[in-house]
Design a protein around this motif. Structure first.
Motif, PDB file in Angstrom:
ATOM      1  N   UNK A  66       0.802  -1.230   0.000  1.00  0.00           N
ATOM      2  CA  UNK A  66       0.000   0.000   0.000  1.00  0.00           C
ATOM      3  C   UNK A  66       0.834   1.279   0.000  1.00  0.00           C
ATOM      4  N   UNK A  67       2.049   1.234   0.533  1.00  0.00           N
ATOM      5  CA  UNK A  67       2.896   2.423   0.539  1.00  0.00           C
ATOM      6  C   UNK A  67       3.403   2.761  -0.864  1.00  0.00           C
ATOM      7  N   UNK A  68       3.646   1.744  -1.682  1.00  0.00           N
ATOM      8  CA  UNK A  68       4.214   1.967  -3.007  1.00  0.00           C
ATOM      9  C   UNK A  68       3.156   2.224  -4.074  1.00  0.00           C
ATOM     10  N   UNK A  69       1.990   1.613  -3.917  1.00  0.00           N
ATOM     11  CA  UNK A  69       0.854   1.798  -4.841  1.00  0.00           C
ATOM     12  C   UNK A  69       1.251   1.587  -6.300  1.00  0.00           C
ATOM     13  N   UNK A  70       1.939   0.483  -6.583  1.00  0.00           N
ATOM     14  CA  UNK A  70       2.395   0.204  -7.944  1.00  0.00           C
ATOM     15  C   UNK A  70       1.382  -0.598  -8.752  1.00  0.00           C
ATOM     16  N   UNK A  71       0.753  -1.577  -8.117  1.00  0.00           N
ATOM     17  CA  UNK A  71      -0.168  -2.450  -8.841  1.00  0.00           C
ATOM     18  C   UNK A  71      -1.520  -1.808  -9.039  1.00  0.00           C
ATOM     19  N   UNK A  72      -2.102  -2.063 -10.211  1.00  0.00           N
ATOM     20  CA  UNK A  72      -3.414  -1.500 -10.517  1.00  0.00           C
ATOM     21  C   UNK A  72      -4.454  -2.582 -10.765  1.00  0.00           C
ATOM     22  N   UNK A  73      -4.059  -3.845 -10.644  1.00  0.00           N
ATOM     23  CA  UNK A  73      -4.977  -4.953 -10.884  1.00  0.00           C
ATOM     24  C   UNK A  73      -5.583  -5.418  -9.563  1.00  0.00           C
ATOM     25  N   UNK A  74      -4.729  -5.670  -8.597  1.00  0.00           N
ATOM     26  CA  UNK A  74      -5.159  -6.116  -7.271  1.00  0.00           C
ATOM     27  C   UNK A  74      -5.175  -4.922  -6.315  1.00  0.00           C
ATOM     28  N   UNK A  75      -5.999  -5.036  -5.292  1.00  0.00           N
ATOM     29  CA  UNK A  75      -6.035  -3.982  -4.276  1.00  0.00           C
ATOM     30  C   UNK A  75      -4.790  -4.065  -3.401  1.00  0.00           C
ATOM     31  N   UNK A  76      -4.316  -2.919  -2.922  1.00  0.00           N
ATOM     32  CA  UNK A  76      -3.192  -2.950  -1.978  1.00  0.00           C
ATOM     33  C   UNK A  76      -3.562  -3.785  -0.744  1.00  0.00           C
ATOM     34  N   UNK A  77      -2.623  -4.551  -0.268  1.00  0.00           N
ATOM     35  CA  UNK A  77      -2.909  -5.478   0.826  1.00  0.00           C
ATOM     36  C   UNK A  77      -1.614  -5.768   1.588  1.00  0.00           C
ATOM     37  N   UNK A  78      -1.530  -5.289   2.832  1.00  0.00           N
ATOM     38  CA  UNK A  78      -0.309  -5.500   3.622  1.00  0.00           C
ATOM     39  C   UNK A  78      -0.049  -6.970   3.897  1.00  0.00           C
ATOM     40  N   UNK A  79      -1.102  -7.756   4.081  1.00  0.00           N
ATOM     41  CA  UNK A  79      -0.910  -9.176   4.382  1.00  0.00           C
ATOM     42  C   UNK A  79      -0.225  -9.874   3.205  1.00  0.00           C
ATOM     43  N   UNK A  80      -0.709  -9.629   2.002  1.00  0.00           N
ATOM     44  CA  UNK A  80      -0.109 -10.259   0.816  1.00  0.00           C
ATOM     45  C   UNK A  80       1.291  -9.703   0.550  1.00  0.00           C
ATOM     46  N   UNK A  81       1.463  -8.398   0.693  1.00  0.00           N
ATOM     47  CA  UNK A  81       2.785  -7.800   0.485  1.00  0.00           C
ATOM     48  C   UNK A  81       3.787  -8.388   1.472  1.00  0.00           C
ATOM     49  N   UNK A  82       3.395  -8.461   2.734  1.00  0.00           N
ATOM     50  CA  UNK A  82       4.279  -8.988   3.771  1.00  0.00           C
ATOM     51  C   UNK A  82       4.624 -10.446   3.510  1.00  0.00           C
ATOM     52  N   UNK A  83       3.634 -11.218   3.080  1.00  0.00           N
ATOM     53  CA  UNK A  83       3.892 -12.627   2.776  1.00  0.00           C
ATOM     54  C   UNK A  83       5.002 -12.752   1.745  1.00  0.00           C
ATOM     55  N   UNK A  84       4.929 -12.007   0.647  1.00  0.00           N
ATOM     56  CA  UNK A  84       5.921 -12.125  -0.416  1.00  0.00           C
ATOM     57  C   UNK A  84       7.267 -11.542  -0.005  1.00  0.00           C
ATOM     58  N   UNK A  85       7.253 -10.438   0.739  1.00  0.00           N
ATOM     59  CA  UNK A  85       8.523  -9.882   1.227  1.00  0.00           C
ATOM     60  C   UNK A  85       9.213 -10.875   2.154  1.00  0.00           C
ATOM     61  N   UNK A  86       8.453 -11.445   3.083  1.00  0.00           N
ATOM     62  CA  UNK A  86       9.033 -12.379   4.045  1.00  0.00           C
ATOM     63  C   UNK A  86       9.562 -13.621   3.331  1.00  0.00           C
ATOM     64  N   UNK A  87       8.796 -14.126   2.408  1.00  0.00           N
ATOM     65  CA  UNK A  87       9.231 -15.313   1.661  1.00  0.00           C
ATOM     66  C   UNK A  87      10.509 -15.015   0.872  1.00  0.00           C
TER      67      UNK A  87
END
Length: 133
Positions: A66-87
């Motif tokens: 949500x801080x970067x707001x790059x994607x326009x297809x999916x809604x910003x989502x900290x849970x999904x962002x965090x999952x991929x960053x952590x992985x």
């Protein structure tokens, strides 16, 4: 014999891994840029991330961040962002010595930002001591 395999062997023998890795990361960045607006590219990036590609996982996280707001297809989502960053961060086989919930991050945004920083550091082959705690 697959000629790409032969070429890769020669490059490794000559110690030319840095340009190859830089190219691979650059191609993931290009794919991420396309995935901002293209469902097909987003799916391709997702597939690369699912196979354990660290750069793909990091760049997929940036699309949900949500801080970067790059994607326009999916809604910003900290849970999904965090999952991929952590992985992405943990695929480095970097022993995580402190976790964001033990550091200053107490919100979803703070934890996501913490893992984003960790993934960025590991992609640059930098800080493996989790010094940003």
């Amino acid at each position: 014999m697959y000629k790409g395999k032969f070429t890769a062997s020669i490059l490794l023998l000559l110690g030319l891994t840095v340009p190859v890795l830089s190219w691979a990361e650059g191609s993931m960045l290009n794919l991420r840029n396309q995935a901002e607006d293209s469902p097909a590219s987003l799916q391709q990036l997702q597939n690369q991330a699912d196979t354990g590609n660290r750069a793909a996982g990091y760049y997929l996280g940036t699309l949900y961040d949500p801080d970067l707001k790059l994607g326009h297809i999916e809604k910003p989502d900290w849970v999904r962002a965090t999952y991929w960053y952590q992985r992405s961060a943990q695929s480095q086989k970097d022993p995580v010595t402190c976790y964001p919930n033990k550091a200053v991050a107490q919100t979803a945004a703070g934890i996501g930002t913490w893992w984003r920083t960790e993934a960025e550091e590991n992609l640059k082959n930098g800080d493996n001591d989790n010094g940003h705690c």
